[in-house]
Design a protein around this motif. Structure first.
Motif, PDB file in Angstrom:
ATOM      1  N   ARG A 144       2.558   5.247  -1.988  1.00 27.39           N
ATOM      2  CA  ARG A 144       2.965   6.242  -0.984  1.00 27.39           C
ATOM      3  C   ARG A 144       1.787   7.116  -0.529  1.00 27.39           C
ATOM      4  NH1 ARG A 144       6.136   2.749  -1.968  1.00 27.39           N
ATOM      5  NH2 ARG A 144       8.419   2.984  -2.103  1.00 27.39           N
ATOM      6  N   ASN A 145       0.576   6.533  -0.579  1.00 27.13           N
ATOM      7  CA  ASN A 145      -0.608   7.239  -0.061  1.00 27.13           C
ATOM      8  C   ASN A 145      -0.917   6.856   1.382  1.00 27.13           C
ATOM      9  OD1 ASN A 145      -1.142   8.583  -2.510  1.00 27.13           O
ATOM     10  ND2 ASN A 145      -2.175   6.768  -3.336  1.00 27.13           N
ATOM     11  N   LEU A 146      -0.203   5.850   1.866  1.00 25.70           N
ATOM     12  CA  LEU A 146      -0.360   5.417   3.255  1.00 25.70           C
ATOM     13  C   LEU A 146       1.020   5.283   3.869  1.00 25.70           C
ATOM     14  CD1 LEU A 146      -2.066   4.417   5.648  1.00 25.70           C
ATOM     15  CD2 LEU A 146      -1.978   2.120   4.649  1.00 25.70           C
ATOM     16  N   ALA A 147       1.336   6.204   4.764  1.00 21.96           N
ATOM     17  CA  ALA A 147       2.647   6.178   5.422  1.00 21.96           C
ATOM     18  C   ALA A 147       2.681   5.081   6.473  1.00 21.96           C
ATOM     19  CB  ALA A 147       2.933   7.532   6.066  1.00 21.96           C
ATOM     20  N   LEU A 148       3.860   4.593   6.756  1.00 14.69           N
ATOM     21  CA  LEU A 148       4.021   3.545   7.768  1.00 14.69           C
ATOM     22  C   LEU A 148       4.148   4.181   9.146  1.00 14.69           C
ATOM     23  CD1 LEU A 148       6.429   1.067   5.921  1.00 14.69           C
ATOM     24  CD2 LEU A 148       3.934   1.106   5.984  1.00 14.69           C
ATOM     25  N   THR A 149       3.083   4.850   9.565  1.00  9.84           N
ATOM     26  CA  THR A 149       3.022   5.493  10.869  1.00  9.84           C
ATOM     27  C   THR A 149       1.666   5.191  11.502  1.00  9.84           C
ATOM     28  OG1 THR A 149       2.045   7.567  10.051  1.00  9.84           O
ATOM     29  CG2 THR A 149       4.467   7.385  10.048  1.00  9.84           C
ATOM     30  N   HIS A 150       1.627   5.246  12.824  1.00  9.96           N
ATOM     31  CA  HIS A 150       0.359   5.000  13.526  1.00  9.96           C
ATOM     32  C   HIS A 150      -0.646   6.114  13.228  1.00  9.96           C
ATOM     33  CE1 HIS A 150       1.579   1.480  15.769  1.00  9.96           C
ATOM     34  NE2 HIS A 150       2.718   2.076  16.069  1.00  9.96           N
ATOM     35  N   GLU A 151      -0.153   7.321  13.075  1.00 15.97           N
ATOM     36  CA  GLU A 151      -1.054   8.437  12.778  1.00 15.97           C
ATOM     37  C   GLU A 151      -1.789   8.202  11.457  1.00 15.97           C
ATOM     38  OE1 GLU A 151       1.923   9.553  15.664  1.00 15.97           O
ATOM     39  OE2 GLU A 151       2.126   8.699  13.638  1.00 15.97           O
ATOM     40  N   ALA A 152      -1.063   7.708  10.456  1.00 16.31           N
ATOM     41  CA  ALA A 152      -1.682   7.438   9.154  1.00 16.31           C
ATOM     42  C   ALA A 152      -2.700   6.314   9.257  1.00 16.31           C
ATOM     43  CB  ALA A 152      -0.602   7.091   8.132  1.00 16.31           C
TER      44      ALA A 152
ATOM     45  N   ASP B 173      13.368   2.047  -0.071  1.00 12.89           N
ATOM     46  CA  ASP B 173      12.810   1.939   1.281  1.00 12.89           C
ATOM     47  C   ASP B 173      13.157   0.560   1.859  1.00 12.89           C
ATOM     48  OD1 ASP B 173      11.252   1.807   3.605  1.00 12.89           O
ATOM     49  OD2 ASP B 173       9.692   3.085   2.742  1.00 12.89           O
ATOM     50  N   LEU B 174      14.104   0.531   2.775  1.00 14.31           N
ATOM     51  CA  LEU B 174      14.561  -0.730   3.349  1.00 14.31           C
ATOM     52  C   LEU B 174      13.472  -1.421   4.159  1.00 14.31           C
ATOM     53  CD1 LEU B 174      18.187   0.245   4.474  1.00 14.31           C
ATOM     54  CD2 LEU B 174      17.454  -0.919   2.376  1.00 14.31           C
ATOM     55  N   ARG B 175      12.559  -0.631   4.723  1.00 11.54           N
ATOM     56  CA  ARG B 175      11.469  -1.228   5.510  1.00 11.54           C
ATOM     57  C   ARG B 175      10.595  -2.108   4.630  1.00 11.54           C
ATOM     58  NH1 ARG B 175       8.611   3.933   7.810  1.00 11.54           N
ATOM     59  NH2 ARG B 175       8.879   4.416   5.594  1.00 11.54           N
ATOM     60  N   LEU B 176      10.303  -1.643   3.410  1.00  9.97           N
ATOM     61  CA  LEU B 176       9.464  -2.418   2.508  1.00  9.97           C
ATOM     62  C   LEU B 176      10.199  -3.636   1.964  1.00  9.97           C
ATOM     63  CD1 LEU B 176       7.590   0.412   0.587  1.00  9.97           C
ATOM     64  CD2 LEU B 176       6.845  -0.911   2.571  1.00  9.97           C
ATOM     65  N   HIS B 177      11.497  -3.496   1.739  1.00  5.66           N
ATOM     66  CA  HIS B 177      12.286  -4.658   1.325  1.00  5.66           C
ATOM     67  C   HIS B 177      12.252  -5.730   2.429  1.00  5.66           C
ATOM     68  CE1 HIS B 177      14.080  -3.521  -2.505  1.00  5.66           C
ATOM     69  NE2 HIS B 177      14.267  -2.292  -2.029  1.00  5.66           N
ATOM     70  N   ARG B 178      12.346  -5.262   3.668  1.00  2.00           N
ATOM     71  CA  ARG B 178      12.294  -6.204   4.810  1.00  2.00           C
ATOM     72  C   ARG B 178      10.930  -6.879   4.890  1.00  2.00           C
ATOM     73  NH1 ARG B 178      14.100  -7.623   9.763  1.00  2.00           N
ATOM     74  NH2 ARG B 178      12.581  -7.778  11.436  1.00  2.00           N
TER      75      ARG B 178
ATOM     76  N   ALA C 117      -7.134  -5.817   2.079  1.00  2.00           N
ATOM     77  CA  ALA C 117      -5.698  -5.898   2.334  1.00  2.00           C
ATOM     78  C   ALA C 117      -4.903  -5.482   1.101  1.00  2.00           C
ATOM     79  CB  ALA C 117      -5.323  -7.320   2.748  1.00  2.00           C
ATOM     80  N   ARG C 118      -5.347  -5.915  -0.071  1.00  2.00           N
ATOM     81  CA  ARG C 118      -4.660  -5.548  -1.309  1.00  2.00           C
ATOM     82  C   ARG C 118      -4.709  -4.036  -1.511  1.00  2.00           C
ATOM     83  NH1 ARG C 118      -2.489  -8.387  -5.698  1.00  2.00           N
ATOM     84  NH2 ARG C 118      -2.029  -6.927  -7.374  1.00  2.00           N
ATOM     85  N   GLN C 119      -5.857  -3.434  -1.242  1.00  2.00           N
ATOM     86  CA  GLN C 119      -5.990  -1.978  -1.384  1.00  2.00           C
ATOM     87  C   GLN C 119      -5.011  -1.245  -0.462  1.00  2.00           C
ATOM     88  OE1 GLN C 119     -10.101  -0.981  -0.698  1.00  2.00           O
ATOM     89  NE2 GLN C 119     -10.847  -2.408  -2.253  1.00  2.00           N
ATOM     90  N   LEU C 120      -4.862  -1.757   0.764  1.00  2.00           N
ATOM     91  CA  LEU C 120      -3.942  -1.120   1.712  1.00  2.00           C
ATOM     92  C   LEU C 120      -2.497  -1.256   1.249  1.00  2.00           C
ATOM     93  CD1 LEU C 120      -5.603  -2.344   5.032  1.00  2.00           C
ATOM     94  CD2 LEU C 120      -5.569   0.006   4.174  1.00  2.00           C
TER      95      LEU C 120
ATOM     96  N   VAL D  10       3.581  -4.578  -6.133  1.00  2.00           N
ATOM     97  CA  VAL D  10       2.540  -3.865  -5.378  1.00  2.00           C
ATOM     98  C   VAL D  10       3.154  -2.816  -4.452  1.00  2.00           C
ATOM     99  CG1 VAL D  10       0.736  -4.102  -3.622  1.00  2.00           C
ATOM    100  CG2 VAL D  10       0.896  -5.772  -5.474  1.00  2.00           C
ATOM    101  N   LEU D  11       4.210  -3.168  -3.732  1.00  2.00           N
ATOM    102  CA  LEU D  11       4.760  -2.279  -2.704  1.00  2.00           C
ATOM    103  C   LEU D  11       5.778  -1.274  -3.247  1.00  2.00           C
ATOM    104  CD1 LEU D  11       5.173  -4.845   0.229  1.00  2.00           C
ATOM    105  CD2 LEU D  11       3.502  -3.006   0.063  1.00  2.00           C
ATOM    106  N   LYS D  12       6.368  -1.565  -4.416  1.00  2.00           N
ATOM    107  CA  LYS D  12       7.334  -0.652  -5.041  1.00  2.00           C
ATOM    108  C   LYS D  12       8.366  -0.161  -4.013  1.00  2.00           C
ATOM    109  CE  LYS D  12       3.769   1.200  -8.194  1.00  2.00           C
ATOM    110  NZ  LYS D  12       2.590   0.564  -7.549  1.00  2.00           N
ATOM    111  N   PRO D  13       9.171  -1.031  -3.460  1.00  2.00           N
ATOM    112  CA  PRO D  13      10.055  -0.661  -2.352  1.00  2.00           C
ATOM    113  C   PRO D  13      11.129   0.354  -2.717  1.00  2.00           C
ATOM    114  CG  PRO D  13      10.569  -2.853  -3.146  1.00  2.00           C
ATOM    115  CD  PRO D  13       9.319  -2.441  -3.836  1.00  2.00           C
ATOM    116  N   ASN D  14      11.656   0.297  -3.956  1.00  2.00           N
ATOM    117  CA  ASN D  14      12.728   1.221  -4.367  1.00  2.00           C
ATOM    118  C   ASN D  14      13.835   1.252  -3.313  1.00  2.00           C
ATOM    119  OD1 ASN D  14      11.263   1.795  -6.708  1.00  2.00           O
ATOM    120  ND2 ASN D  14      10.107   3.420  -5.668  1.00  2.00           N
TER     121      ASN D  14
END
Length: 402
Positions: free
Chosen positions: A57-65, A18-23, A47-50, A12-16
């Motif tokens: 990569r349609n939702l960045a891990l930022t507060h602005e997003a 991106d160390l943040r997603l692996h974590r 939650a699954r959709q998010l 689902v997350l496809k971390p590749n």
């Protein structure tokens, strides 16, 4: 199950790279209850959709997003999870940030004929500034203060809309007769315009002076009997089918009159262990925990609910379901009903009993209450101690039932 969960999250997350997603995957798979993560991310849920949006990569891990997303419990739950596990940076007090967003949305919903401008000034200078000043105080329950502020801001807007619709005037022409008419012709929630009216009086170049709203004093001081309070304590000790956190919170309320909005703010460090026993720090001086109750306190320290899911590693004594956050007072109030506990009646009864047994200054140190609150409850309990008279003389007058 852990390996399967790792594979599903990776798909689902496809971390590749991106160390943040692996974590994040590692943290979620190491939870004490992996089945809860499966339930959380099952197909078709928000939650699954998010999670899929993050993976695509349609939702960045930022507060602005996250701020740009439609408001939802799932989005805020995921944001809290990412912050708690340091996958997204903190941005100070999250409740305060959401309150600012709420103000922006509320103001935008009001007419631009001057109504939105006045409400925005009231919201930002009367409430937001005050809450910001207290944001660094760990003893303040910001969710409670923000909830009260929202109600006052909402009622201020309703008053101005009524003025425009009924009398075709704005706030600058508000008169006492309008206030009296408004309060007498609507629900009791209209009483919450009081601070708004007084704020209008204080504004530079204001045309409104001396306006006020009558303060609604409580007509009764609801409480339970000593026998009922003893029975509720017994319920907390014996009803093993009720969650231990609920029973423990009930005991803290029934024994020390600690209000719910402060009970949920207790941290593990507020329980102090020593060779001579356990103590709980509610005020300046820690209070002794009765020996018969220490086992329940120990159990909560060792295995607080929600700590085996997404809220692992938290210091809260009563963790909430959202990562990094404590239980909400309203949620706790609802759970206490299972034990037959009405928080206001129980708190009043406990304070009545304590003021009859312990001198006022000691109670202030043990419980963290102000002199005014202690003096008021001592007066109601007809406490004979002279110290209460001194407290009452030095305490400010309290207009509403504490």
């Amino acid at each position: 199950m852990q390996c399967t969960l790792t594979d599903d999250l990776t798909a689902v997350l496809k971390p590749n790279e991106d160390l943040r997603l692996h974590r994040l995957i590692k943290l979620l798979t190491e939870t004490g209850r992996p089945e809860s993560i499966y339930t959380y991310m099952r197909p078709g849920t928000k939650a699954r959709q998010l999670l899929e949006m993050i993976g695509n990569r349609n939702l960045a891990l930022t507060h602005e997003a996250f701020d740009e997303l439609p408001t939802s419990t799932a989005a805020e739950h995921l944001r809290a999870l990412l912050i708690h596990h340091r996958t997204m940076p903190e941005r100070g007090n999250e409740n305060l940030a959401r309150f600012e967003q709420w103000i922006t949305a509320r103001v935008a919903s009001l007419p631009t004929d001057g109504t939105s401008h006045i409400v925005e000034l009231f919201a930002r200078w009367r409430h937001l500034k005050r809450i910001r000043d207290k944001a660094a105080d760990p003893e303040t329950n910001h969710s409670t203060a923000i909830s009260a502020a929202k109600q006052e801001i909402t009622e201020a807007g309703k008053l101005l809309l009524w003025l425009k619709e009924t009398h075709d005037i704005g706030a600058e022409k508000l008169q006492q007769k309008h206030i009296d008419d408004y309060l007498s012709s609507g629900p009791s929630t209209r009483k919450h315009i009081r601070n708004f009216v007084r704020w209008l009086n204080s504004q530079p170049n204001s045309r409104t002076h001396g306006l006020d709203t009558p303060f609604r004093k409580a007509q009764a001081n609801p409480m339970i009997t000593d026998m009922q309070r003893t029975e509720l304590v017994r319920n907390c000790l014996e009803h093993q089918q009720v969650a231990q956190s609920t029973r423990l919170a009930g005991l803290i309320l029934l024994l020390w009159a600690h209000p719910l909005n402060k009970i949920v703010l207790l941290r593990r460090e507020h329980l102090i262990t020593a060779p001579d026993g356990m103590r709980i720090k509610l005020g300046a001086t820690p209070a002794a925990v009765p020996t018969a109750l220490t086992e329940l306190f120990w159990q909560q320290l060792q295995n607080p609910e929600n700590s085996n899911t997404t809220n692992a590693g938290t210091d809260w004594l009563f963790p909430g379901t959202r990562a990094g956050q404590h239980l909400h007072p309203d949620t706790l109030a609802g759970r206490l009903k299972v034990l037959g506990i009405d928080p206001q009646r129980a708190r009043n009864a406990t304070l009545r009993s304590l003021t009859q047994e312990v001198d006022g200054r000691t109670l202030m140190d043990l419980l963290g209450y102000s002199p005014g609150i202690i003096a008021q409850h001592a007066s109601r309990a007809a406490a004979p101690m002279a110290d209460y008279i001194d407290l009452k003389r030095s305490a400010p007058q309290i207009a509403e039932n504490p």
